[in-house]
Design a protein around this motif. Structure first.
Motif, PDB file in Angstrom:
ATOM      1  N   GLY A   1       9.558  15.613  -7.360  1.00 16.81           N
ATOM      2  CA  GLY A   1      10.152  16.176  -6.158  1.00 16.81           C
ATOM      3  C   GLY A   1       9.437  15.794  -4.889  1.00 16.81           C
ATOM      4  N   GLY A   2       8.281  15.179  -5.013  1.00 20.62           N
ATOM      5  CA  GLY A   2       7.499  14.786  -3.856  1.00 20.62           C
ATOM      6  C   GLY A   2       7.957  13.474  -3.248  1.00 20.62           C
ATOM      7  N   SER A   3       7.223  13.037  -2.236  1.00 14.71           N
ATOM      8  CA  SER A   3       7.579  11.831  -1.497  1.00 14.71           C
ATOM      9  C   SER A   3       6.378  10.907  -1.343  1.00 14.71           C
ATOM     10  CB  SER A   3       8.087  12.199  -0.097  1.00 14.71           C
ATOM     11  OG  SER A   3       9.259  12.965  -0.154  1.00 14.71           O
ATOM     12  N   LEU A   4       6.682   9.643  -1.256  1.00 13.78           N
ATOM     13  CA  LEU A   4       5.693   8.625  -0.914  1.00 13.78           C
ATOM     14  C   LEU A   4       6.373   7.602  -0.027  1.00 13.78           C
ATOM     15  CD1 LEU A   4       3.849   7.861  -4.290  1.00 13.78           C
ATOM     16  CD2 LEU A   4       2.839   8.930  -2.262  1.00 13.78           C
ATOM     17  N   ARG A   5       5.561   6.932   0.785  1.00 19.39           N
ATOM     18  CA  ARG A   5       6.081   5.857   1.613  1.00 19.39           C
ATOM     19  C   ARG A   5       5.251   4.613   1.353  1.00 19.39           C
ATOM     20  NH1 ARG A   5       6.261   5.388   8.231  1.00 19.39           N
ATOM     21  NH2 ARG A   5       8.333   4.446   8.375  1.00 19.39           N
ATOM     22  N   LEU A   6       5.869   3.625   0.757  1.00 24.57           N
ATOM     23  CA  LEU A   6       5.192   2.373   0.472  1.00 24.57           C
ATOM     24  C   LEU A   6       5.312   1.446   1.679  1.00 24.57           C
ATOM     25  CD1 LEU A   6       6.326   1.655  -3.188  1.00 24.57           C
ATOM     26  CD2 LEU A   6       4.475   3.124  -2.353  1.00 24.57           C
ATOM     27  N   SER A   7       4.252   0.699   1.935  1.00 25.55           N
ATOM     28  CA  SER A   7       4.244  -0.261   3.023  1.00 25.55           C
ATOM     29  C   SER A   7       4.066  -1.669   2.475  1.00 25.55           C
ATOM     30  CB  SER A   7       3.099   0.040   3.996  1.00 25.55           C
ATOM     31  OG  SER A   7       3.263   1.292   4.606  1.00 25.55           O
ATOM     32  N   CYS A   8       4.688  -2.601   3.154  1.00 25.10           N
ATOM     33  CA  CYS A   8       4.582  -4.020   2.814  1.00 25.10           C
ATOM     34  C   CYS A   8       4.257  -4.731   4.121  1.00 25.10           C
ATOM     35  CB  CYS A   8       5.903  -4.488   2.214  1.00 25.10           C
ATOM     36  SG  CYS A   8       6.017  -6.260   1.903  1.00 25.10           S
ATOM     37  N   ALA A   9       2.991  -5.066   4.322  1.00 23.43           N
ATOM     38  CA  ALA A   9       2.545  -5.654   5.583  1.00 23.43           C
ATOM     39  C   ALA A   9       2.454  -7.166   5.464  1.00 23.43           C
ATOM     40  CB  ALA A   9       1.199  -5.073   5.980  1.00 23.43           C
ATOM     41  N   ALA A  10       2.959  -7.853   6.468  1.00 23.73           N
ATOM     42  CA  ALA A  10       2.946  -9.313   6.480  1.00 23.73           C
ATOM     43  C   ALA A  10       1.694  -9.835   7.167  1.00 23.73           C
ATOM     44  CB  ALA A  10       4.182  -9.849   7.205  1.00 23.73           C
ATOM     45  N   SER A  11       1.165 -10.902   6.621  1.00 27.70           N
ATOM     46  CA  SER A  11       0.005 -11.577   7.214  1.00 27.70           C
ATOM     47  C   SER A  11       0.310 -13.061   7.324  1.00 27.70           C
ATOM     48  CB  SER A  11      -1.229 -11.360   6.330  1.00 27.70           C
ATOM     49  OG  SER A  11      -2.340 -12.057   6.840  1.00 27.70           O
TER      50      SER A  11
ATOM     51  N   SER B   1       0.847  -1.193   0.000  1.00 29.25           N
ATOM     52  CA  SER B   1       0.000   0.000   0.000  1.00 29.25           C
ATOM     53  C   SER B   1       0.884   1.245   0.000  1.00 29.25           C
ATOM     54  CB  SER B   1      -0.915   0.017   1.225  1.00 29.25           C
ATOM     55  OG  SER B   1      -0.160   0.067   2.416  1.00 29.25           O
ATOM     56  N   GLY B   2       0.249   2.387  -0.205  1.00 32.03           N
ATOM     57  CA  GLY B   2       0.977   3.646  -0.111  1.00 32.03           C
ATOM     58  C   GLY B   2       1.249   4.329  -1.427  1.00 32.03           C
ATOM     59  N   GLY B   3       0.910   3.693  -2.529  1.00 27.31           N
ATOM     60  CA  GLY B   3       1.144   4.325  -3.819  1.00 27.31           C
ATOM     61  C   GLY B   3       0.165   5.457  -4.066  1.00 27.31           C
ATOM     62  N   GLY B   4       0.379   6.160  -5.171  1.00 27.10           N
ATOM     63  CA  GLY B   4      -0.506   7.261  -5.519  1.00 27.10           C
ATOM     64  C   GLY B   4       0.104   8.164  -6.557  1.00 27.10           C
ATOM     65  N   LEU B   5      -0.543   9.310  -6.757  1.00 28.75           N
ATOM     66  CA  LEU B   5      -0.076  10.321  -7.706  1.00 28.75           C
ATOM     67  C   LEU B   5       0.663  11.406  -6.929  1.00 28.75           C
ATOM     68  CD1 LEU B   5      -0.025  11.708 -10.497  1.00 28.75           C
ATOM     69  CD2 LEU B   5      -2.272  12.670  -9.928  1.00 28.75           C
ATOM     70  N   VAL B   6       1.853  11.723  -7.358  1.00 26.61           N
ATOM     71  CA  VAL B   6       2.648  12.733  -6.670  1.00 26.61           C
ATOM     72  C   VAL B   6       3.391  13.565  -7.710  1.00 26.61           C
ATOM     73  CG1 VAL B   6       4.633  11.189  -6.397  1.00 26.61           C
ATOM     74  CG2 VAL B   6       4.311  13.087  -4.787  1.00 26.61           C
TER      75      VAL B   6
END
Length: 132
Positions: A15-25, A7-12
């Motif tokens: 020069g902007g920033s994003l933080r992607l997450s990888c959650a374990a289940s 999760s964490g993707g998007g339009l930016v």
């Protein structure tokens, strides 16, 4: 069953920033390496980063060095890819993979992601679009 959720993707803007997450289940990430790939339609996937269970320094592909940072959380239930100073050429679908020896590391330094037909776990992917 080992599962990863990206999760964490998007339009930016550039020069902007994003933080992607990888959650374990269903498992904890403490015993597993975590790698990040990205893929653009019509092109081969590219290994972006990898963090191992050892103290080896993480791997970053050349184009993201100094801009991306890979990390785990303290409870080893998730990993993150902090992406700063984003560029249009970073636009891609990003996904994480995990397994006991996903990172290729030599001499205390991780140099890439081991190519496998199938990883123990893979996220579904999250789209990152960098555009003004």
């Amino acid at each position: 069953q080992l599962q990863l959720v990206d999760s964490g993707g998007g339009l930016v803007q550039p020069g902007g920033s994003l933080r992607l997450s990888c959650a374990a289940s269903g498992f904890t990430l403490g015993d597993y390496d975590i790698g990040w790939f990205r893929q653009v339609p019509g092109k081969e996937r590219e290994a972006v980063s990898c963090i191992s269970t050892t103290r080896s320094s993480p791997f970053y592909t050349e184009s993201v060095k100094g801009r991306f940072t890979v990390m785990r959380n303290n409870t080893n239930t998730a990993a993150y890819l902090q992406m700063d100073s984003l560029r249009p050429e970073d636009t891609a679908e990003y996904y994480c993979v995990s397994g006991p020896e996903v990172c290729y590391c030599v001499g205390g330094k991780c140099l890439g992601i081991v190519e496998m037909r199938k990883y123990d776990a893979r996220g579904q992917g999250t789209q990152v679009t960098v555009s003004s």
